[in-house]
Design a protein around this motif. Structure first.
Motif, short mmCIF file in Angstrom:
data_model
loop_
_atom_site.label_atom_id
_atom_site.label_comp_id
_atom_site.label_asym_id
_atom_site.label_seq_id
_atom_site.Cartn_x
_atom_site.Cartn_y
_atom_site.Cartn_z
N SER A 32 0.85 -1.02 -0.07
CA SER A 32 -0.27 0.44 0.35
C SER A 32 0.92 1.10 0.26
O SER A 32 -0.12 2.14 -0.73
CB SER A 32 -1.13 -0.23 1.54
N VAL A 33 1.75 1.02 1.02
CA VAL A 33 2.82 2.65 1.08
C VAL A 33 3.12 2.92 -0.69
O VAL A 33 3.87 3.83 -1.35
CB VAL A 33 3.71 2.09 2.29
N TYR A 165 7.05 11.11 3.27
CA TYR A 165 5.83 9.78 3.31
C TYR A 165 6.33 8.56 4.30
O TYR A 165 5.14 8.64 4.57
CB TYR A 165 5.66 9.90 2.12
N TRP A 166 7.13 7.83 3.41
CA TRP A 166 7.74 7.05 4.09
C TRP A 166 8.01 6.91 5.84
O TRP A 166 7.63 5.75 6.82
CB TRP A 166 9.06 6.62 3.39
N MET A 167 8.52 8.21 6.01
CA MET A 167 8.64 8.26 7.24
C MET A 167 7.46 8.64 8.75
O MET A 167 7.42 7.48 9.46
CB MET A 167 9.97 9.81 7.88
N ALA A 168 6.84 9.38 7.35
CA ALA A 168 5.23 9.23 8.50
C ALA A 168 4.33 7.91 8.09
O ALA A 168 3.73 7.87 9.38
CB ALA A 168 4.49 10.10 7.46
N TYR A 169 5.45 6.67 7.54
CA TYR A 169 4.28 5.60 7.60
C TYR A 169 5.38 4.64 8.90
O TYR A 169 4.64 3.76 8.01
CB TYR A 169 3.83 5.45 6.60
N GLY A 170 7.00 4.97 9.29
CA GLY A 170 7.10 4.21 9.87
C GLY A 170 8.57 3.21 8.75
O GLY A 170 8.88 2.05 9.77
#
Length: 309
Positions: A32-33, A165-170
């Motif tokens: 999804s990411v 964006y990736w950082m926000a999703y861990g």
């Protein structure tokens, strides 16, 4: 048995920004990411492209010599960065389009223009002829015929936004590859040191053939080179990297330079700075975000700047 989730990975491929894009996330169990990242890339391309008639940047170009155009915050920030760097006159110029189109290197109508033709087009590439209004977020190209093109900087900026964006999703580790513009996220799960191995393109071989490799922490790697597009007339090769200070392809013994910096947009800018300099620049490492550079010369000798070899 407990699996090592760090080595589980998801990979996605996409075509955008005029190139093949590969996103790779380690430790991910669903895509999804990655899929949402492709949607985000397409969104930014819609705002920034000059390869279609409609975009925020094209709205600015269509209004050249007429009136200011208000753009979205991200687009304004990138335009402002591009114009400010262009004003430093080290080789990067986001207004170079009219001169590049005159040469048309890489296209079927490529030719060597006359001095007079070049001088006429050079009147349209002055970055000081751009009005930036921070309050209204407007951009105004003062002369009709001026063109803003963020192609030399946009991929890096977009890669940085994908990392945000990736950082926000861990996301702990991954690789953002926008057609050879590489942004390494987190520590490499393949080495206890956390370092990544990055290959440097051999300028005389097809893309993907490396002449050297270096070990780096998380960073971005971007290359500028003369070898992918050129025009040959009467035994003389004219490559596609036009020097905005002269209007002609830059004269250099350098085949390519790869820069390694913390941010990808910075790697885009700095590889132009070093390429146009043609050699390592004194004081370049005073900025701690600049990790190193690899210079590959036309005679194929390789110079490592700030790397242990």
């Amino acid at each position: 048995m407990i699996k090592n989730l760090a080595l589980e990975q998801q990979v996605g491929q996409h075509h955008a920004l005029g190139t093949s894009i590969t996103l790779q996330i380690f430790g991910a169990l669903d895509k999804s990411v990655i899929n949402d990242s492709f949607t985000l890339i397409d969104h930014y391309e819609d705002l920034l492209t000059v390869n279609r008639d409609e975009s925020e940047v094209m709205d600015v170009n269509h209004a050249a010599g007429k009136h200011p155009v208000q753009v979205s915050s991200g687009t304004y920030d990138l335009i402002k960065l591009a114009v400010e760097e262009s004003r430093k006159n080290f080789g990067f110029n986001a207004l170079i389009g009219p001169v590049v189109k005159l040469w048309a290197i890489g296209f079927k109508d490529a030719h060597v223009p006359t001095d007079d033709q070049i001088k006429e087009r050079m009147k349209l590439i002055d970055p000081f002829s751009v009005d930036l209004n921070d309050v209204d977020q407007t951009v105004f190209l003062k002369k009709s015929g001026m063109e803003l093109d963020l192609g030399g900087i946009a991929k890096g900026w977009i890669a940085d936004r994908i990392k945000d964006y990736w950082m926000a999703y861990g996301v702990h580790a991954g690789i953002i590859n926008l057609g050879g513009n590489i942004l390494l996220v987190g520590d490499s799960p393949k080495r206890t040191s956390g370092q990544w191995s990055v290959g440097v393109q051999d300028p005389k071989e097809p893309r993907g053939n490396n002449i050297a490799s270096v070990m780096v922490p998380q960073c971005s790697a971007v290359t500028s080179g003369t070898y992918e597009r050129y025009l040959e007339v009467d035994g003389h090769k004219y490559h596609h990297l036009i020097d905005p200070r002269t209007g002609y392809p830059v004269e250099t013994n350098l085949a390519g330079v790869t820069t390694f910096t913390k941010y990808s947009v910075e790697a885009e800018i700095e590889c132009k700075r070093l390429f146009f300099a043609g050699k390592p620049v004194a004081g370049w490492h005073d900025n701690p975000d600049r990790i190193g550079a690899v210079f590959v010369y036309n005679d194929e000798h390789v110079e490592y700047d700030n790397f242990q070899k």
